[in-house]
Design a protein around this motif. Structure first.
Motif, PDB file in Angstrom:
ATOM      1  N   SER A 159       0.842  -1.190   0.000  1.00 41.16           N
ATOM      2  CA  SER A 159       0.000   0.000   0.000  1.00 41.16           C
ATOM      3  C   SER A 159       0.876   1.238   0.000  1.00 41.16           C
ATOM      4  O   SER A 159       2.026   1.192   0.398  1.00 41.16           O
ATOM      5  CB  SER A 159      -0.919  -0.003   1.219  1.00 41.16           C
ATOM      6  OG  SER A 159      -0.146   0.095   2.392  1.00 41.16           O
ATOM      7  N   THR A 160       0.310   2.322  -0.445  1.00 32.62           N
ATOM      8  CA  THR A 160       1.053   3.580  -0.467  1.00 32.62           C
ATOM      9  C   THR A 160       0.497   4.486   0.611  1.00 32.62           C
ATOM     10  O   THR A 160      -0.698   4.690   0.707  1.00 32.62           O
ATOM     11  CB  THR A 160       0.929   4.260  -1.837  1.00 32.62           C
ATOM     12  OG1 THR A 160       1.437   3.364  -2.818  1.00 32.62           O
ATOM     13  CG2 THR A 160       1.718   5.541  -1.886  1.00 32.62           C
ATOM     14  N   ASP A 161       1.377   5.046   1.416  1.00 36.15           N
ATOM     15  CA  ASP A 161       1.000   5.970   2.481  1.00 36.15           C
ATOM     16  C   ASP A 161       1.409   7.356   2.024  1.00 36.15           C
ATOM     17  O   ASP A 161       2.575   7.642   1.851  1.00 36.15           O
ATOM     18  CB  ASP A 161       1.729   5.574   3.768  1.00 36.15           C
ATOM     19  CG  ASP A 161       1.467   6.516   4.920  1.00 36.15           C
ATOM     20  OD1 ASP A 161       0.713   7.495   4.736  1.00 36.15           O
ATOM     21  OD2 ASP A 161       2.014   6.272   5.994  1.00 36.15           O
ATOM     22  N   THR A 162       0.445   8.238   1.824  1.00 36.58           N
ATOM     23  CA  THR A 162       0.772   9.571   1.319  1.00 36.58           C
ATOM     24  C   THR A 162       1.220  10.516   2.420  1.00 36.58           C
ATOM     25  O   THR A 162       1.514  11.658   2.158  1.00 36.58           O
ATOM     26  CB  THR A 162      -0.436  10.179   0.576  1.00 36.58           C
ATOM     27  OG1 THR A 162      -1.540  10.212   1.487  1.00 36.58           O
ATOM     28  CG2 THR A 162      -0.781   9.370  -0.653  1.00 36.58           C
ATOM     29  N   ASN A 163       1.276  10.053   3.654  1.00 42.96           N
ATOM     30  CA  ASN A 163       1.730  10.898   4.759  1.00 42.96           C
ATOM     31  C   ASN A 163       3.169  10.591   5.134  1.00 42.96           C
ATOM     32  O   ASN A 163       3.557  10.747   6.264  1.00 42.96           O
ATOM     33  CB  ASN A 163       0.821  10.701   5.982  1.00 42.96           C
ATOM     34  CG  ASN A 163      -0.584  11.146   5.710  1.00 42.96           C
ATOM     35  OD1 ASN A 163      -0.806  12.104   4.991  1.00 42.96           O
ATOM     36  ND2 ASN A 163      -1.550  10.430   6.252  1.00 42.96           N
ATOM     37  N   GLY A 164       3.956  10.152   4.194  1.00 43.34           N
ATOM     38  CA  GLY A 164       5.323   9.758   4.492  1.00 43.34           C
ATOM     39  C   GLY A 164       6.282  10.920   4.527  1.00 43.34           C
ATOM     40  O   GLY A 164       5.901  12.068   4.292  1.00 43.34           O
ATOM     41  N   GLY A 189       5.551  10.147  -0.002  1.00 45.23           N
ATOM     42  CA  GLY A 189       4.815   8.932   0.294  1.00 45.23           C
ATOM     43  C   GLY A 189       5.740   7.819   0.734  1.00 45.23           C
ATOM     44  O   GLY A 189       6.955   7.902   0.609  1.00 45.23           O
ATOM     45  N   THR A 190       5.149   6.796   1.244  1.00 47.82           N
ATOM     46  CA  THR A 190       5.909   5.615   1.632  1.00 47.82           C
ATOM     47  C   THR A 190       5.183   4.406   1.084  1.00 47.82           C
ATOM     48  O   THR A 190       4.000   4.461   0.755  1.00 47.82           O
ATOM     49  CB  THR A 190       6.031   5.483   3.165  1.00 47.82           C
ATOM     50  OG1 THR A 190       4.730   5.387   3.729  1.00 47.82           O
ATOM     51  CG2 THR A 190       6.793   6.644   3.764  1.00 47.82           C
ATOM     52  N   GLU A 191       5.900   3.330   0.965  1.00 44.95           N
ATOM     53  CA  GLU A 191       5.307   2.101   0.491  1.00 44.95           C
ATOM     54  C   GLU A 191       5.567   1.019   1.519  1.00 44.95           C
ATOM     55  O   GLU A 191       6.676   0.889   2.022  1.00 44.95           O
ATOM     56  CB  GLU A 191       5.908   1.715  -0.860  1.00 44.95           C
ATOM     57  CG  GLU A 191       5.169   0.590  -1.515  1.00 44.95           C
ATOM     58  CD  GLU A 191       5.556   0.430  -2.973  1.00 44.95           C
ATOM     59  OE1 GLU A 191       5.643  -0.730  -3.396  1.00 44.95           O
ATOM     60  OE2 GLU A 191       5.767   1.441  -3.652  1.00 44.95           O
ATOM     61  N   LYS A 192       4.554   0.283   1.818  1.00 44.56           N
ATOM     62  CA  LYS A 192       4.668  -0.801   2.791  1.00 44.56           C
ATOM     63  C   LYS A 192       5.251  -2.020   2.101  1.00 44.56           C
ATOM     64  O   LYS A 192       4.835  -2.385   1.004  1.00 44.56           O
ATOM     65  CB  LYS A 192       3.293  -1.137   3.367  1.00 44.56           C
ATOM     66  CG  LYS A 192       3.330  -2.222   4.399  1.00 44.56           C
ATOM     67  CD  LYS A 192       1.932  -2.486   4.939  1.00 44.56           C
ATOM     68  CE  LYS A 192       1.957  -3.625   5.918  1.00 44.56           C
ATOM     69  NZ  LYS A 192       0.619  -3.933   6.410  1.00 44.56           N
ATOM     70  N   ILE A 193       6.256  -2.625   2.754  1.00 47.14           N
ATOM     71  CA  ILE A 193       6.833  -3.865   2.241  1.00 47.14           C
ATOM     72  C   ILE A 193       6.792  -4.907   3.345  1.00 47.14           C
ATOM     73  O   ILE A 193       6.795  -4.569   4.529  1.00 47.14           O
ATOM     74  CB  ILE A 193       8.283  -3.662   1.737  1.00 47.14           C
ATOM     75  CG1 ILE A 193       9.200  -3.197   2.871  1.00 47.14           C
ATOM     76  CG2 ILE A 193       8.314  -2.689   0.568  1.00 47.14           C
ATOM     77  CD1 ILE A 193      10.678  -3.168   2.508  1.00 47.14           C
ATOM     78  N   ASP A 194       6.743  -6.140   2.954  1.00 46.69           N
ATOM     79  CA  ASP A 194       6.797  -7.230   3.916  1.00 46.69           C
ATOM     80  C   ASP A 194       8.198  -7.814   3.895  1.00 46.69           C
ATOM     81  O   ASP A 194       8.744  -8.099   2.829  1.00 46.69           O
ATOM     82  CB  ASP A 194       5.790  -8.327   3.545  1.00 46.69           C
ATOM     83  CG  ASP A 194       4.360  -7.840   3.659  1.00 46.69           C
ATOM     84  OD1 ASP A 194       4.051  -7.170   4.652  1.00 46.69           O
ATOM     85  OD2 ASP A 194       3.558  -8.131   2.748  1.00 46.69           O
TER      86      ASP A 194
END
Length: 91
Positions: free
Chosen positions: A2-7, A12-17
């Protein structure tokens, strides 16, 4: 993902596993709190930044030179840049 636009940096930030061994995760948990991070993510992002842009490390020779300089300053054997400029009349 998912992309977090509050990064950071509004990029933005992107969630990685990521899978890590349990023992390593336990060490991460202990260390991030000890260093004052507010979350695992914050600590891991910082570690990844250091991996991409490692902090500058001074050579042993440079560290020795700095120690000698410090000793000279403590003995009063050095002069300020302003004093040298005045002495030699340079700007």
């Amino acid at each position: 993902m998912s992309t977090d636009t509050n990064g950071p940096n509004d990029g933005g930030t992107e969630k990685i596993d990521v899978r890590v061994p349990v023992a390593l995760l336990e060490e991460i948990d202990e260390e991030y709190e000890r260093r004052g991070y507010t979350s695992r993510s914050e600590a891991i992002r910082d570690a990844l930044r250091d991996w991409i842009n490692p902090p500058v490390q001074l050579s042993d020779e440079t560290l020795e030179d700095l120690a000698v300089s410090r000793e000279q300053r403590e003995r009063g054997e050095t002069r300020s840049l302003e004093d040298v400029k005045d002495k030699y009349d340079v700007e």
